[in-house]
Design an enzyme around this catalytic site. Structure first.
Site, PDB file in Angstrom:
ATOM      1  N   ASP A  95       0.799  -1.235   0.000  1.00 19.18           N
ATOM      2  CA  ASP A  95       0.000   0.000   0.000  1.00 19.18           C
ATOM      3  C   ASP A  95       0.828   1.279   0.000  1.00 19.18           C
ATOM      4  O   ASP A  95       0.368   2.329   0.422  1.00 19.18           O
ATOM      5  CB  ASP A  95      -0.919  -0.019   1.226  1.00 19.18           C
ATOM      6  CG  ASP A  95      -0.139  -0.268   2.513  1.00 19.18           C
ATOM      7  OD1 ASP A  95       1.094  -0.031   2.524  1.00 19.18           O
ATOM      8  OD2 ASP A  95      -0.745  -0.698   3.511  1.00 19.18           O
ATOM      9  N   GLU A 117      -1.223  -8.794  -1.286  1.00 11.47           N
ATOM     10  CA  GLU A 117      -1.677  -8.190  -0.024  1.00 11.47           C
ATOM     11  C   GLU A 117      -2.858  -7.238  -0.291  1.00 11.47           C
ATOM     12  O   GLU A 117      -2.875  -6.082   0.126  1.00 11.47           O
ATOM     13  CB  GLU A 117      -0.550  -7.458   0.710  1.00 11.47           C
ATOM     14  CG  GLU A 117      -0.807  -7.256   2.189  1.00 11.47           C
ATOM     15  CD  GLU A 117       0.342  -6.524   2.886  1.00 11.47           C
ATOM     16  OE1 GLU A 117       0.430  -5.293   2.819  1.00 11.47           O
ATOM     17  OE2 GLU A 117       1.167  -7.214   3.528  1.00 11.47           O
ATOM     18  N   GLU A 131      -1.734   5.242   3.148  1.00 10.49           N
ATOM     19  CA  GLU A 131      -1.812   3.847   2.703  1.00 10.49           C
ATOM     20  C   GLU A 131      -3.240   3.351   2.465  1.00 10.49           C
ATOM     21  O   GLU A 131      -3.470   2.577   1.537  1.00 10.49           O
ATOM     22  CB  GLU A 131      -1.111   2.926   3.718  1.00 10.49           C
ATOM     23  CG  GLU A 131       0.402   3.097   3.781  1.00 10.49           C
ATOM     24  CD  GLU A 131       0.859   4.257   4.658  1.00 10.49           C
ATOM     25  OE1 GLU A 131       0.001   4.971   5.227  1.00 10.49           O
ATOM     26  OE2 GLU A 131       2.081   4.472   4.757  1.00 10.49           O
ATOM     27  N   HIS A 207       7.162   4.509  12.760  1.00 12.92           N
ATOM     28  CA  HIS A 207       7.481   5.358  11.606  1.00 12.92           C
ATOM     29  C   HIS A 207       6.269   5.984  10.933  1.00 12.92           C
ATOM     30  O   HIS A 207       6.403   6.881  10.113  1.00 12.92           O
ATOM     31  CB  HIS A 207       8.253   4.547  10.553  1.00 12.92           C
ATOM     32  CG  HIS A 207       7.414   3.530   9.837  1.00 12.92           C
ATOM     33  ND1 HIS A 207       6.643   3.832   8.742  1.00 12.92           N
ATOM     34  CD2 HIS A 207       7.202   2.215  10.072  1.00 12.92           C
ATOM     35  CE1 HIS A 207       6.017   2.748   8.323  1.00 12.92           C
ATOM     36  NE2 HIS A 207       6.326   1.752   9.118  1.00 12.92           N
ATOM     37  N   ARG A 209       3.265   7.905   9.249  1.00 13.49           N
ATOM     38  CA  ARG A 209       3.025   9.338   9.059  1.00 13.49           C
ATOM     39  C   ARG A 209       2.003   9.909  10.029  1.00 13.49           C
ATOM     40  O   ARG A 209       2.165  11.011  10.543  1.00 13.49           O
ATOM     41  CB  ARG A 209       2.508   9.578   7.634  1.00 13.49           C
ATOM     42  CG  ARG A 209       3.568   9.994   6.684  1.00 13.49           C
ATOM     43  CD  ARG A 209       3.186   9.790   5.237  1.00 13.49           C
ATOM     44  NE  ARG A 209       4.398   9.370   4.549  1.00 13.49           N
ATOM     45  CZ  ARG A 209       5.168  10.176   3.838  1.00 13.49           C
ATOM     46  NH1 ARG A 209       4.829  11.425   3.660  1.00 13.49           N
ATOM     47  NH2 ARG A 209       6.270   9.740   3.287  1.00 13.49           N
ATOM     48  N   HIS A 240      14.002   4.069  12.110  1.00 12.46           N
ATOM     49  CA  HIS A 240      13.724   4.317  10.690  1.00 12.46           C
ATOM     50  C   HIS A 240      14.557   5.520  10.220  1.00 12.46           C
ATOM     51  O   HIS A 240      14.812   6.437  11.001  1.00 12.46           O
ATOM     52  CB  HIS A 240      12.222   4.601  10.562  1.00 12.46           C
ATOM     53  CG  HIS A 240      11.704   4.614   9.155  1.00 12.46           C
ATOM     54  ND1 HIS A 240      11.975   5.627   8.271  1.00 12.46           N
ATOM     55  CD2 HIS A 240      10.920   3.748   8.474  1.00 12.46           C
ATOM     56  CE1 HIS A 240      11.385   5.377   7.109  1.00 12.46           C
ATOM     57  NE2 HIS A 240      10.728   4.231   7.211  1.00 12.46           N
TER      58      HIS A 240
HETATM   59  C1  UD1 Z   1       7.135   4.402   3.348  1.00 12.40           C
HETATM   60  C2  UD1 Z   1       5.692   4.131   2.976  1.00 12.40           C
HETATM   61  C3  UD1 Z   1       4.980   3.438   4.133  1.00 12.40           C
HETATM   62  C4  UD1 Z   1       5.756   2.216   4.595  1.00 12.40           C
HETATM   63  C5  UD1 Z   1       7.200   2.596   4.893  1.00 12.40           C
HETATM   64  C6  UD1 Z   1       7.996   1.368   5.231  1.00 12.40           C
HETATM   65  C7  UD1 Z   1       4.534   5.761   1.543  1.00 12.40           C
HETATM   66  C8  UD1 Z   1       3.798   7.027   1.498  1.00 12.40           C
HETATM   67  N1  UD1 Z   1       5.002   5.396   2.751  1.00 12.40           N
HETATM   68  O1  UD1 Z   1       7.127   5.347   4.435  1.00 12.40           O
HETATM   69  O2  UD1 Z   1       3.684   3.024   3.698  1.00 12.40           O
HETATM   70  O3  UD1 Z   1       5.143   1.733   5.769  1.00 12.40           O
HETATM   71  O4  UD1 Z   1       7.765   3.211   3.735  1.00 12.40           O
HETATM   72  O5  UD1 Z   1       9.182   1.693   5.897  1.00 12.40           O
HETATM   73  O6  UD1 Z   1       4.704   5.101   0.539  1.00 12.40           O
HETATM   74  N2  UD1 Z   1      14.798   7.442   4.126  1.00 12.40           N
HETATM   75  C9  UD1 Z   1      16.150   7.298   3.884  1.00 12.40           C
HETATM   76  N3  UD1 Z   1      16.590   6.121   3.371  1.00 12.40           N
HETATM   77  C10 UD1 Z   1      15.786   5.069   3.090  1.00 12.40           C
HETATM   78  C11 UD1 Z   1      14.406   5.222   3.356  1.00 12.40           C
HETATM   79  C12 UD1 Z   1      13.933   6.423   3.860  1.00 12.40           C
HETATM   80  O7  UD1 Z   1      16.929   8.208   4.139  1.00 12.40           O
HETATM   81  O8  UD1 Z   1      16.256   4.004   2.652  1.00 12.40           O
HETATM   82  C13 UD1 Z   1      14.293   8.739   4.675  1.00 12.40           C
HETATM   83  C14 UD1 Z   1      14.310   9.846   3.637  1.00 12.40           C
HETATM   84  O9  UD1 Z   1      14.584  11.066   4.255  1.00 12.40           O
HETATM   85  C15 UD1 Z   1      12.886   9.818   3.104  1.00 12.40           C
HETATM   86  C16 UD1 Z   1      12.123   9.518   4.370  1.00 12.40           C
HETATM   87  O10 UD1 Z   1      12.929   8.579   5.074  1.00 12.40           O
HETATM   88  O11 UD1 Z   1      12.487  11.028   2.491  1.00 12.40           O
HETATM   89  C17 UD1 Z   1      10.729   9.006   4.171  1.00 12.40           C
HETATM   90  O12 UD1 Z   1      10.686   7.963   3.214  1.00 12.40           O
HETATM   91  P1  UD1 Z   1       9.296   7.651   2.418  1.00 12.40           P
HETATM   92  O13 UD1 Z   1       9.510   6.492   1.536  1.00 12.40           O
HETATM   93  O14 UD1 Z   1       8.748   8.904   1.807  1.00 12.40           O
HETATM   94  O15 UD1 Z   1       8.289   7.301   3.575  1.00 12.40           O
HETATM   95  P2  UD1 Z   1       8.375   6.264   4.779  1.00 12.40           P
HETATM   96  O16 UD1 Z   1       8.020   6.995   6.020  1.00 12.40           O
HETATM   97  O17 UD1 Z   1       9.626   5.498   4.707  1.00 12.40           O
HETATM   98  N1  UDP Z   2      12.268  -4.588   9.442  1.00  7.50           N
HETATM   99  C1  UDP Z   2      13.626  -4.749   9.184  1.00  7.50           C
HETATM  100  N2  UDP Z   2      14.523  -3.973   9.876  1.00  7.50           N
HETATM  101  C2  UDP Z   2      14.138  -3.052  10.796  1.00  7.50           C
HETATM  102  C3  UDP Z   2      12.750  -2.879  11.037  1.00  7.50           C
HETATM  103  C4  UDP Z   2      11.840  -3.651  10.333  1.00  7.50           C
HETATM  104  O1  UDP Z   2      14.007  -5.591   8.368  1.00  7.50           O
HETATM  105  O2  UDP Z   2      15.014  -2.403  11.387  1.00  7.50           O
HETATM  106  C5  UDP Z   2      11.303  -5.414   8.677  1.00  7.50           C
HETATM  107  C6  UDP Z   2      10.224  -6.108   9.472  1.00  7.50           C
HETATM  108  O3  UDP Z   2      10.617  -7.408   9.843  1.00  7.50           O
HETATM  109  C7  UDP Z   2       9.053  -6.138   8.508  1.00  7.50           C
HETATM  110  C8  UDP Z   2       9.261  -4.918   7.659  1.00  7.50           C
HETATM  111  O4  UDP Z   2      10.612  -4.527   7.818  1.00  7.50           O
HETATM  112  O5  UDP Z   2       9.093  -7.274   7.650  1.00  7.50           O
HETATM  113  C9  UDP Z   2       8.329  -3.823   8.105  1.00  7.50           C
HETATM  114  O6  UDP Z   2       8.715  -2.631   7.533  1.00  7.50           O
HETATM  115  P1  UDP Z   2       8.208  -1.231   8.045  1.00  7.50           P
HETATM  116  O7  UDP Z   2       7.841  -1.303   9.475  1.00  7.50           O
HETATM  117  O8  UDP Z   2       9.230  -0.242   7.622  1.00  7.50           O
HETATM  118  O9  UDP Z   2       6.925  -0.977   7.113  1.00  7.50           O
HETATM  119  P2  UDP Z   2       5.385  -1.386   7.213  1.00  7.50           P
HETATM  120  O10 UDP Z   2       5.287  -2.863   7.337  1.00  7.50           O
HETATM  121  O11 UDP Z   2       4.807  -0.632   8.354  1.00  7.50           O
HETATM  122  O12 UDP Z   2       4.834  -0.887   5.914  1.00  7.50           O
END
Ligand code: UD1
Ligand code: UDP
Length: 368
Positions: A95, A117, A131, A207, A209, A240
């Site tokens: 999502d 999913e 999401e 993490h 939003r 995160h």
């Molecule tokens: C995203 C997804 C969320 C999911 C989450 C899993 C959307 C809107 N959100 O949220 O559904 O649960 O991923 O973790 O699609 N960043 C880094 N390096 C990385 C990843 C993230 O630096 O490898 C930082 C960056 O500053 C980035 C911020 O995290 O801009 C947010 O990343 P983003 O993918 O926009 O949203 P998440 O909160 O990670």
């Molecule tokens: N996870 C990981 N390392 C971490 C935290 C989470 O590998 O430090 C894994 C966790 O086991 C799960 C997935 O990442 O399978 C969940 O990701 P996240 O919580 O970022 O996203 P969401 O599931 O909420 O979309």
């Protein structure tokens, strides 16, 4: 049949990997992988663990970019690849914004879409945000809905999707978990090896939003108070990479010895850590599915969840984000053995570890 897998974030990668591996085993389908790079480091960790080399990488990552940027860059980047490759079906998982944008890109080219999913619903379009909307918008353009549970299937039936397009498969996260978790696992990181898991060790992740700002401050403040009051408690918090999360985590925990703020863990150490701790406090979707399978109580710091199966089975408890509630529920699990034991039963409402096989079986029956 050309199958194109598109994903962009850590959880999509973890949950898509078992399907990619299953397709590779069969040699009946041509498999292509495109990552958007919505996440970068956190996605690359997953690609490495599962040994996946993408055929295409849109590399859209930019720190702190907006949802609009993620959506438009994915749409534009995929257009060229879809024209060139002409896949018969495009698979998305979950999502995130990558999922919605990739599904829309395929729809514009009239390419079949499989949604892994499918059918999760919280009932509140702003929670989880964005999401819940991503799931519904993706559902509209999806041809094959791979629903993890009967409950997810029923959500789709209520929205009038034809039942012949919905398949209950289990969640591939359980397939990934079975591959990853070993009781004799040893961490590479000495901090994690040196923790005494006979103590009251809590795993924390946050993490979402809709929790940014006050809700996250409430959650962390409650955890802080528990740690300050109870000497036997240790908290491990792989933080995160989002700077908004890191700032609040540092504010509440940096000075506490028994709160271990660590970098995001790769999937093998993370899932094995979950297997060793006493219980989990999280707002994550994937972690809510994994913890019950490992028999770990999970306190969900959100106001609603699309994953009610764990709550109904009593391994998960939805505790909201109010400071007092978080504090009270953590203490309850620490103080009341009966409550703890009732939640610490391993159950499998999200699948039996064969979801990928079921999904690929269905893909193999498709006409071009
Ligand atoms: C995203 C997804 C969320 C999911 C989450 C899993 C959307 C809107 N959100 O949220 O559904 O649960 O991923 O973790 O699609 N960043 C880094 N390096 C990385 C990843 C993230 O630096 O490898 C930082 C960056 O500053 C980035 C911020 O995290 O801009 C947010 O990343 P983003 O993918 O926009 O949203 P998440 O909160 O990670
Ligand atoms: N996870 C990981 N390392 C971490 C935290 C989470 O590998 O430090 C894994 C966790 O086991 C799960 C997935 O990442 O399978 C969940 O990701 P996240 O919580 O970022 O996203 P969401 O599931 O909420 O979309």
């Amino acid at each position: 049949m050309k199958v194109l897998f598109v994903f962009g974030t850590r959880p999509e990668g973890i949950k898509m990997a078992p399907i990619i591996k299953e397709v590779e085993k069969r040699h009946t389908l041509e498999s292509y992988v495109c990552v958007t790079g919505q996440h970068r480091e956190m996605l690359d960790q997953v690609l490495e663990i599962f040994d996946i080399e993408p055929d295409y990488d849109l590399n859209i990552f930019k720190k702190g970019q907006s949802l609009t940027e993620v959506t438009t860059k994915t749409l534009i980047g995929l257009e060229k690849i879809l024209d060139e490759l002409k896949p018969d079906i495009l698979l998305v998982q979950g999502d995130t914004t990558t999922v919605f944008a990739a599904a829309l890109a395929a729809f514009y080219k009239k390419i079949k879409i499989g949604h892994v999913e499918a059918g999760l619903r919280s009932g509140n379009i702003y929670s989880p945000y964005p999401e819940e909307a991503n799931r519904k918008l993706t559902g509209i353009v999806t041809n094959l809905h791979f629903a993890p549970t009967e409950n997810n299937k029923n959500n789709l039936l209520k929205e009038n999707y034809p039942k012949e397009n919905i398949f209950v498969t289990g969640n591939t996260v359980i397939d990934a978990l079975k591959y990853a978790v070993r009781d004799d696992y040893i961490f590479e990181d000495e901090t994690l090896n040196n923790i005494d898991y006979n103590k009251e060790v809590i795993l924390l992740t946050s993490h979402r939003r809709e929790n940014w700002g006050e809700p996250m401050e409430n959650i962390f403040s409650a955890v802080r108070q528990v740690v300050e009051e109870r000497e036997n408690v240790e908290v491990i918090f792989p933080v995160h990479l989002n700077p908004l999360v890191r700032e609040v985590a540092n504010k509440y925990f940096k000075d506490l010895d028994r709160v271990h703020l660590i970098e995001p863990l790769s999937y093998l150490p993370f899932s094995n850590l979950m297997n060793k701790v006493k219980f989990v406090v999280t707002d994550s979707g994937g972690v809510q599915e994994e913890a019950p399978a490992l028999g770990k109580p999970v306190l969900v710091v959100r106001n609603e969840t699309e994953r009610m199966e764990g709550v109904r089975a009593k391994t998960a408890k939805l505790i909201g984000t109010q400071r007092e509630e978080v504090y009270k529920n953590i203490n309850l699990l620490l103080d009341d053995k009966r409550v703890f034991d009732e939640m610490a039963k391993a159950i499998n409402p999200y699948g039996d570890g064969n979801a990928a096989v079921k999904i690929v079986d269905i893909l193999e029956t498709l006409d071009k």
